[in-house]
Write a protein that holds these residues in place. Structure first.
Motif, PDB file in Angstrom:
ATOM      1  N   GLN A 172     -11.558  13.793  -1.520  1.00 36.91           N
ATOM      2  CA  GLN A 172     -12.452  14.396  -2.503  1.00 36.91           C
ATOM      3  C   GLN A 172     -11.883  15.726  -3.008  1.00 36.91           C
ATOM      4  N   TYR A 173     -11.420  16.547  -2.077  1.00 37.82           N
ATOM      5  CA  TYR A 173     -10.864  17.845  -2.435  1.00 37.82           C
ATOM      6  C   TYR A 173      -9.609  17.679  -3.285  1.00 37.82           C
ATOM      7  N   ARG A 174      -8.814  16.649  -2.946  1.00 40.93           N
ATOM      8  CA  ARG A 174      -7.549  16.433  -3.661  1.00 40.93           C
ATOM      9  C   ARG A 174      -7.758  15.879  -5.063  1.00 40.93           C
ATOM     10  N   THR A 175      -8.726  14.988  -5.236  1.00 44.00           N
ATOM     11  CA  THR A 175      -8.901  14.303  -6.516  1.00 44.00           C
ATOM     12  C   THR A 175     -10.019  14.878  -7.378  1.00 44.00           C
ATOM     13  N   GLY A 176     -11.011  15.514  -6.734  1.00 45.20           N
ATOM     14  CA  GLY A 176     -12.148  16.013  -7.496  1.00 45.20           C
ATOM     15  C   GLY A 176     -13.270  15.009  -7.672  1.00 45.20           C
ATOM     16  N   TYR A 177     -13.133  13.800  -7.069  1.00 46.42           N
ATOM     17  CA  TYR A 177     -14.181  12.776  -7.159  1.00 46.42           C
ATOM     18  C   TYR A 177     -15.241  13.009  -6.087  1.00 46.42           C
ATOM     19  N   ASP A 178     -16.427  12.451  -6.330  1.00 47.01           N
ATOM     20  CA  ASP A 178     -17.459  12.538  -5.297  1.00 47.01           C
ATOM     21  C   ASP A 178     -17.197  11.474  -4.213  1.00 47.01           C
ATOM     22  N   ARG A 179     -17.989  11.532  -3.136  1.00 46.05           N
ATOM     23  CA  ARG A 179     -17.746  10.675  -1.966  1.00 46.05           C
ATOM     24  C   ARG A 179     -17.874   9.197  -2.325  1.00 46.05           C
ATOM     25  N   ARG A 180     -18.932   8.831  -3.061  1.00 46.67           N
ATOM     26  CA  ARG A 180     -19.132   7.427  -3.409  1.00 46.67           C
ATOM     27  C   ARG A 180     -17.989   6.905  -4.282  1.00 46.67           C
ATOM     28  N   THR A 181     -17.481   7.729  -5.192  1.00 48.37           N
ATOM     29  CA  THR A 181     -16.374   7.301  -6.058  1.00 48.37           C
ATOM     30  C   THR A 181     -15.121   7.042  -5.240  1.00 48.37           C
ATOM     31  N   VAL A 182     -14.827   7.925  -4.280  1.00 45.95           N
ATOM     32  CA  VAL A 182     -13.657   7.739  -3.419  1.00 45.95           C
ATOM     33  C   VAL A 182     -13.808   6.476  -2.588  1.00 45.95           C
ATOM     34  N   GLN A 183     -14.975   6.235  -2.018  1.00 39.85           N
ATOM     35  CA  GLN A 183     -15.178   5.052  -1.190  1.00 39.85           C
ATOM     36  C   GLN A 183     -15.037   3.765  -2.011  1.00 39.85           C
ATOM     37  N   ARG A 184     -15.576   3.757  -3.213  1.00 43.40           N
ATOM     38  CA  ARG A 184     -15.427   2.563  -4.047  1.00 43.40           C
ATOM     39  C   ARG A 184     -13.968   2.336  -4.429  1.00 43.40           C
ATOM     40  N   ALA A 185     -13.203   3.404  -4.711  1.00 44.98           N
ATOM     41  CA  ALA A 185     -11.795   3.257  -5.057  1.00 44.98           C
ATOM     42  C   ALA A 185     -10.996   2.711  -3.870  1.00 44.98           C
ATOM     43  N   LEU A 186     -11.300   3.188  -2.646  1.00 47.95           N
ATOM     44  CA  LEU A 186     -10.624   2.661  -1.454  1.00 47.95           C
ATOM     45  C   LEU A 186     -10.938   1.188  -1.258  1.00 47.95           C
ATOM     46  N   ARG A 187     -12.171   0.784  -1.561  1.00 54.90           N
ATOM     47  CA  ARG A 187     -12.538  -0.619  -1.420  1.00 54.90           C
ATOM     48  C   ARG A 187     -11.770  -1.482  -2.420  1.00 54.90           C
ATOM     49  N   ARG A 188     -11.598  -0.996  -3.657  1.00 47.66           N
ATOM     50  CA  ARG A 188     -10.857  -1.773  -4.662  1.00 47.66           C
ATOM     51  C   ARG A 188      -9.380  -1.878  -4.278  1.00 47.66           C
ATOM     52  N   LEU A 189      -8.808  -0.801  -3.774  1.00 48.02           N
ATOM     53  CA  LEU A 189      -7.413  -0.844  -3.332  1.00 48.02           C
ATOM     54  C   LEU A 189      -7.236  -1.817  -2.166  1.00 48.02           C
ATOM     55  N   GLU A 190      -8.203  -1.839  -1.265  1.00 44.88           N
ATOM     56  CA  GLU A 190      -8.122  -2.742  -0.118  1.00 44.88           C
ATOM     57  C   GLU A 190      -8.290  -4.191  -0.565  1.00 44.88           C
ATOM     58  N   ASP A 191      -9.180  -4.450  -1.513  1.00 46.36           N
ATOM     59  CA  ASP A 191      -9.362  -5.810  -2.013  1.00 46.36           C
ATOM     60  C   ASP A 191      -8.113  -6.311  -2.739  1.00 46.36           C
ATOM     61  N   ALA A 192      -7.368  -5.378  -3.376  1.00 51.79           N
ATOM     62  CA  ALA A 192      -6.141  -5.761  -4.085  1.00 51.79           C
ATOM     63  C   ALA A 192      -4.936  -5.826  -3.153  1.00 51.79           C
ATOM     64  N   LYS A 193      -5.117  -5.623  -1.852  1.00 51.08           N
ATOM     65  CA  LYS A 193      -4.058  -5.696  -0.842  1.00 51.08           C
ATOM     66  C   LYS A 193      -3.011  -4.596  -0.997  1.00 51.08           C
ATOM     67  N   LEU A 194      -3.332  -3.527  -1.748  1.00 50.64           N
ATOM     68  CA  LEU A 194      -2.393  -2.418  -1.864  1.00 50.64           C
ATOM     69  C   LEU A 194      -2.448  -1.512  -0.634  1.00 50.64           C
ATOM     70  N   ILE A 195      -3.568  -1.505   0.083  1.00 54.06           N
ATOM     71  CA  ILE A 195      -3.689  -0.781   1.342  1.00 54.06           C
ATOM     72  C   ILE A 195      -4.395  -1.696   2.343  1.00 54.06           C
ATOM     73  N   SER A 196      -4.143  -1.425   3.614  1.00 53.25           N
ATOM     74  CA  SER A 196      -4.799  -2.207   4.669  1.00 53.25           C
ATOM     75  C   SER A 196      -5.093  -1.291   5.849  1.00 53.25           C
ATOM     76  N   ARG A 197      -6.151  -1.621   6.611  1.00 56.90           N
ATOM     77  CA  ARG A 197      -6.544  -0.803   7.753  1.00 56.90           C
ATOM     78  C   ARG A 197      -5.548  -0.998   8.901  1.00 56.90           C
TER      79      ARG A 197
END
Length: 317
Positions: A53-78
């Motif tokens: 959030q501090y790095r991008t300026g987005y709110d918490r919900r926006t960051v969480q949704r972006a992480l979910r989209r990246l994970e669904d696209a297989k660009l990141i994994s846990r």
């Protein structure tokens, strides 16, 4: 921070798209924030959501949704947990296709062509508009056309003045050759009779349709007016004045009177013809008062006032 991971996130990672087909810049920004905390192989990226959030300026919900989209696209994994934070593995083996760059180039080229087409269309429309605004409407015959063109020249020739008088009497335009603008005195031009609108525009003089013949009598006004500046602007002001209900012959007569008023005066204070027309100065009352002149009484009558010579003004009066 790994330069390899950051380079991959910025340039080589596939670009996600929104539902409307636009680039998903939010997810791209979050991916770059993850890459700044990863090793060179893309592992061990575990910044907190608060850090992203501090790095991008987005709110918490926006960051969480972006992480979910990246994970669904297989660009990141846990890849486990670190101090209650998710540890992410970046899929640096995935790269964006070369068609992405080609698509951007095609869009840029299409935009340039569209801009060039708009510029060409605008210039063509401007040329047509300018041509229509300065083209005088057709006169009744070829002799009238020649007369309207020739009367643009300023002259004080007696023969030309006689030709104008004959045209006024017979209500038929006469043709005279252009004469040079050499004049012995300003009064020779200002004292000449104002050209009649009938000599230039029989249609206007007879009360015919004015819409198509506004510019026919403009030559008489331009010949009479004492200052020849900005002819095209004057034409537009002439048409506007007639559309407001002004009589062309009245404007020409008023211009003749204004020329007599300005005779011998500094020309820089003479109004431009367009200004004179736009302000409706043709309806102003003529200046009938003579120019003030200081005079002093002498023994042999009146003479212009002059300061006394050899007077010492330092002692006062």
């Amino acid at each position: 921070m790994s330069n390899e991971a950051v380079h991959w996130a910025m340039d080589r990672a596939p670009m996600l798209r929104t539902e409307k087909g636009k680039p998903d810049t939010t997810s791209r920004h979050v991916l770059q924030a993850l890459a700044e905390h990863a090793h060179k192989d893309g592992s061990n990226a575990h910044p907190s959501v608060l850090r992203i959030q501090y790095r991008t300026g987005y709110d918490r919900r926006t960051v969480q949704r972006a992480l979910r989209r990246l994970e669904d696209a297989k660009l990141i994994s846990r890849d486990g947990m670190v101090q209650d934070r998710i540890k992410w593995q970046l899929a640096m083996s995935l790269t964006r296709p070369a068609s992405d760059w080609e698509e951007i180039e095609r869009a840029e080229e299409a935009e340039r062509e569209a801009t060039a087409a708009r510029v060409r269309k605008h210039r063509q429309a401007k040329r047509v508009t300018d041509s229509a605004s300065v083209t005088e409407s057709d006169v009744t015959d070829s002799a009238s056309v020649s007369n309207a063109l020739e009367l643009r020249y300023v002259t004080d020739s007696a023969s030309v003045c006689n030709a104008r008088s004959a045209a006024l009497t017979t209500n038929q335009p006469s043709v005279q050759p252009p004469v040079t603008k050499n004049s012995s005195s300003p009064a020779a031009q200002t004292d000449a009779p104002a050209p009649s609108v009938a000599a230039i525009s029989p249609t206007l003089a007879k009360g015919g349709p004015q819409q198509d013949h506004y510019l026919e009598a403009f030559g008489a006004f331009w010949l009479t007016y004492p200052k020849k500046k900005s002819r095209e602007e004057a034409k537009k002001a002439w048409v506007a004045a007639i559309e407001r209900g002004a009589d062309p012959q009245h404007i020409v007569d008023a211009a003749q009177g204004y020329a007599r008023e300005r005779a011998g005066e500094d020309p820089k204070f003479t109004k431009h013809p367009a200004t004179w027309l736009n302000k409706g100065c043709y309806d102003d009352e003529p200046d009938t008062l003579g120019k003030p002149q200081l005079r002093a009484v002498s023994g042999d009558g009146y003479r212009p006032f002059q300061l006394p010579k050899n007077v010492d003004y330092s002692k006062g009066f």
